[in-house]
Design a protein around this motif. Structure first.
Motif, PDB file in Angstrom:
ATOM      1  N   PHE A  21      68.521  -3.825 -16.771  1.00  0.00           N
ATOM      2  CA  PHE A  21      69.566  -3.126 -16.023  1.00  0.00           C
ATOM      3  C   PHE A  21      69.679  -3.674 -14.602  1.00  0.00           C
ATOM      4  N   ILE A  22      68.540  -3.799 -13.915  1.00  0.00           N
ATOM      5  CA  ILE A  22      68.554  -4.295 -12.540  1.00  0.00           C
ATOM      6  C   ILE A  22      69.007  -5.748 -12.477  1.00  0.00           C
ATOM      7  N   ASN A  23      68.588  -6.563 -13.452  1.00  0.00           N
ATOM      8  CA  ASN A  23      68.946  -7.987 -13.434  1.00  0.00           C
ATOM      9  C   ASN A  23      70.445  -8.214 -13.328  1.00  0.00           C
ATOM     10  N   ILE A  24      71.229  -7.458 -14.093  1.00  0.00           N
ATOM     11  CA  ILE A  24      72.667  -7.718 -14.109  1.00  0.00           C
ATOM     12  C   ILE A  24      73.366  -7.237 -12.837  1.00  0.00           C
ATOM     13  N   LEU A  25      72.669  -6.432 -12.019  1.00  0.00           N
ATOM     14  CA  LEU A  25      73.284  -5.870 -10.814  1.00  0.00           C
ATOM     15  C   LEU A  25      72.624  -6.333  -9.521  1.00  0.00           C
ATOM     16  N   SER A  26      71.482  -7.010  -9.608  1.00  0.00           N
ATOM     17  CA  SER A  26      70.679  -7.304  -8.417  1.00  0.00           C
ATOM     18  C   SER A  26      71.319  -8.347  -7.501  1.00  0.00           C
ATOM     19  N   PRO A  27      71.613  -7.977  -6.235  1.00  0.00           N
ATOM     20  CA  PRO A  27      72.139  -8.961  -5.281  1.00  0.00           C
ATOM     21  C   PRO A  27      71.085 -10.014  -4.927  1.00  0.00           C
ATOM     22  N   PHE A  28      69.817  -9.638  -5.017  1.00  0.00           N
ATOM     23  CA  PHE A  28      68.739 -10.587  -4.730  1.00  0.00           C
ATOM     24  C   PHE A  28      68.805 -11.773  -5.691  1.00  0.00           C
ATOM     25  N   ILE A  29      68.982 -11.489  -6.975  1.00  0.00           N
ATOM     26  CA  ILE A  29      69.033 -12.556  -7.985  1.00  0.00           C
ATOM     27  C   ILE A  29      70.338 -13.342  -7.884  1.00  0.00           C
ATOM     28  N   ASN A  53      80.001   2.461  -5.661  1.00  0.00           N
ATOM     29  CA  ASN A  53      80.871   2.191  -4.516  1.00  0.00           C
ATOM     30  C   ASN A  53      80.315   1.103  -3.607  1.00  0.00           C
ATOM     31  N   LYS A  54      79.011   0.831  -3.680  1.00  0.00           N
ATOM     32  CA  LYS A  54      78.384  -0.157  -2.798  1.00  0.00           C
ATOM     33  C   LYS A  54      78.168  -1.514  -3.454  1.00  0.00           C
ATOM     34  N   LEU A  55      78.426  -1.618  -4.747  1.00  0.00           N
ATOM     35  CA  LEU A  55      78.229  -2.897  -5.429  1.00  0.00           C
ATOM     36  C   LEU A  55      79.291  -3.903  -5.002  1.00  0.00           C
ATOM     37  N   LYS A  56      78.885  -5.165  -4.875  1.00  0.00           N
ATOM     38  CA  LYS A  56      79.815  -6.227  -4.506  1.00  0.00           C
ATOM     39  C   LYS A  56      80.015  -7.160  -5.700  1.00  0.00           C
ATOM     40  N   ALA A  57      81.258  -7.459  -6.011  1.00  0.00           N
ATOM     41  CA  ALA A  57      81.604  -8.218  -7.218  1.00  0.00           C
ATOM     42  C   ALA A  57      80.951  -9.592  -7.260  1.00  0.00           C
ATOM     43  N   ASP A  58      80.738 -10.217  -6.102  1.00  0.00           N
ATOM     44  CA  ASP A  58      80.169 -11.565  -6.088  1.00  0.00           C
ATOM     45  C   ASP A  58      78.636 -11.555  -6.133  1.00  0.00           C
ATOM     46  N   LEU A  59      78.040 -10.353  -6.189  1.00  0.00           N
ATOM     47  CA  LEU A  59      76.586 -10.240  -6.205  1.00  0.00           C
ATOM     48  C   LEU A  59      76.075  -9.516  -7.443  1.00  0.00           C
ATOM     49  N   VAL A  60      76.857  -9.541  -8.518  1.00  0.00           N
ATOM     50  CA  VAL A  60      76.433  -8.978  -9.804  1.00  0.00           C
ATOM     51  C   VAL A  60      76.702 -10.027 -10.881  1.00  0.00           C
ATOM     52  N   ASP A  61      76.315  -9.723 -12.103  1.00  0.00           N
ATOM     53  CA  ASP A  61      76.564 -10.635 -13.217  1.00  0.00           C
ATOM     54  C   ASP A  61      78.048 -11.028 -13.247  1.00  0.00           C
ATOM     55  N   PRO A  62      78.346 -12.311 -13.434  1.00  0.00           N
ATOM     56  CA  PRO A  62      79.738 -12.780 -13.401  1.00  0.00           C
ATOM     57  C   PRO A  62      80.656 -12.094 -14.405  1.00  0.00           C
ATOM     58  N   GLN A  82      61.732  -7.788   0.306  1.00  0.00           N
ATOM     59  CA  GLN A  82      63.095  -8.233   0.615  1.00  0.00           C
ATOM     60  C   GLN A  82      64.035  -7.926  -0.544  1.00  0.00           C
ATOM     61  N   LYS A  83      63.550  -8.097  -1.779  1.00  0.00           N
ATOM     62  CA  LYS A  83      64.355  -7.801  -2.966  1.00  0.00           C
ATOM     63  C   LYS A  83      64.743  -6.323  -2.984  1.00  0.00           C
ATOM     64  N   LEU A  84      63.768  -5.448  -2.742  1.00  0.00           N
ATOM     65  CA  LEU A  84      64.045  -4.006  -2.737  1.00  0.00           C
ATOM     66  C   LEU A  84      65.017  -3.653  -1.616  1.00  0.00           C
ATOM     67  N   LYS A  85      64.853  -4.289  -0.449  1.00  0.00           N
ATOM     68  CA  LYS A  85      65.724  -4.017   0.701  1.00  0.00           C
ATOM     69  C   LYS A  85      67.160  -4.420   0.387  1.00  0.00           C
ATOM     70  N   GLU A  86      67.354  -5.618  -0.160  1.00  0.00           N
ATOM     71  CA  GLU A  86      68.705  -6.081  -0.475  1.00  0.00           C
ATOM     72  C   GLU A  86      69.356  -5.203  -1.536  1.00  0.00           C
ATOM     73  N   GLU A  87      68.573  -4.791  -2.521  1.00  0.00           N
ATOM     74  CA  GLU A  87      69.123  -3.932  -3.568  1.00  0.00           C
ATOM     75  C   GLU A  87      69.521  -2.570  -3.003  1.00  0.00           C
ATOM     76  N   GLU A  88      68.681  -2.004  -2.148  1.00  0.00           N
ATOM     77  CA  GLU A  88      69.021  -0.695  -1.583  1.00  0.00           C
ATOM     78  C   GLU A  88      70.251  -0.785  -0.697  1.00  0.00           C
ATOM     79  N   GLU A  89      70.387  -1.864   0.057  1.00  0.00           N
ATOM     80  CA  GLU A  89      71.575  -2.059   0.905  1.00  0.00           C
ATOM     81  C   GLU A  89      72.843  -2.147   0.069  1.00  0.00           C
TER      82      GLU A  89
END
Length: 349
Positions: free
Chosen positions: A54-62, A138-147, A109-116
């Motif tokens: 679940f986190i992999n497809i949404l993680s801005p860190f990855i 509402n906080k998810l960014k299209a360019d930072l999730v699974d394409p 850093q991964k946890l921080k970026e995800e929480e942001e």
């Protein structure tokens, strides 16, 4: 002994869900409780299964480090257990696992970026061993999730709750706690896991239309919503077998006579150990009016073994797939289900 507390929204609930309410209020950043937000203002979707997938497809860190992870992979050449991937993103997730193991200094850093970006984890499990993550869509960014995902909130406050794997009857307590907190704001409950297949081959997808109990004559129907089975089949690159699922206590798994009985008489496509506990509570809460009747309940599984095939069992799965690297079939299910949550723009469309 079960301890209770008075929840902020006036619902008496097990201690386990206290952290859920606390993080929920922090996500809204307005000190709002469930009671202070109307059903029209808030949409809650529940996804149960692998936190990692679940986190992999949404993680801005990855997803912000795609090129960096690819470069590291080229140099480090990690030995992947998984050999076949449906898409480049699946390979990214597999390599990202080893990248993170070799860059532990980036964990915070991964946890921080995800929480942001609206992804918050609750690590206090109150002795259940079940992890919870909340996502503020509402906080998810299209360019930072699974394409393949296109985030779009369904309401002013759109929250996706991910429940980690539960076991047996524990599933009833966990889903009941969450339904008590969010009640009629819940739009969908999506259960994703692995199961033994009575149809098809390992790696296929099983989609449950209803759940049978192997210990009593009990059947609970599911509401799959607007799930496009052909689209899921295309994205998974595997056949999707649609039909009833059997929830077992354990011993029937080794009884081919009983398994054939359920396969031939009730047309069951697979078996697992938690679905009925979820489905039973969902049905009960709908009957009580605590969850809306039209709320969607989807149950989908990756076929990990074939109980009726003597040459296929869970031991054969070891060394061929890796849940740490991510199972391509499961990744496909997560992508399709989560994208459905983004596409359903009204509360119960």
């Amino acid at each position: 002994v079960v301890f209770f507390f008075q929840a902020e929204d006036g619902i008496r609930d097990p201690l386990w869900s206290r952290g859920l309410g606390d993080v929920y209020k922090r996500q809204l950043k307005q000190g709002a409780s469930c009671e202070s937000v109307s059903d029209d203002e808030m949409t809650v979707d529940i996804v149960q299964g692998s936190r990692r997938a679940f986190i992999n497809i949404l993680s801005p860190f990855i997803h912000s480090r795609r090129n960096e992870i690819a470069k590291w992979t080229e140099d480090a050449k990690p030995n992947l257990i998984t050999k076949k991937f449906n898409c480049e993103s699946d390979k990214l997730y597999a390599n990202a696992h080893y990248y993170q193991l070799n860059h532990t200094e980036l964990s915070d850093q991964k946890l921080k970026e995800e929480e942001e970006n609206g992804i918050v984890r609750i690590d206090e499990t109150e002795m259940t061993g079940v992890s919870i993550s909340l996502v503020d869509v509402n906080k998810l960014k299209a360019d930072l999730v699974d394409p393949m995902l296109k985030p779009k909130p369904a309401s002013k406050y759109h929250v996706i709750i991910n429940i980690g794997y539960t076991f047996g009857v524990q599933s009833s307590d966990i889903i009941r706690s969450i339904m008590n907190v969010f009640s009629r704001k819940i739009r969908s409950i999506n259960i994703i896991g692995k199961a033994g297949g009575l149809e098809g081959a390992t790696g296929d997808v099983l989609l449950a239309t209803r759940i049978h109990n192997d210990e009593a004559f009990e059947v609970v129907n599911n509401n799959l919503g607007n799930l496009d089975v052909k689209q899921l089949e295309k994205e998974a690159g595997r056949p999707v077998h649609v039909g009833p699922m059997l929830t077992v206590a354990g011993t029937v798994i080794q009884n081919p006579v009983m398994l054939n009985y359920y396969k031939k008489l009730y047309h069951c496509v697979g078996l697992e150990m938690e679905a009925l506990h979820f489905a039973r509570e969902i049905k009960r809460y709908k009957e009580l009016g605590l969850v809306k009747e039209e709320a969607v309940s989807r149950f989908a599984y990756y076929t990990s073994d074939l109980p009726l095939d003597p040459n296929s069992n869970l031991s054969h799965e070891e060394g061929q797939v890796s849940f740490d690297e991510g199972i391509p079939t499961l990744n496909a299910i997560y992508r399709r289900f989560v994208q459905l949550l983004f596409e359903q723009l009204s509360q119960f469309s």
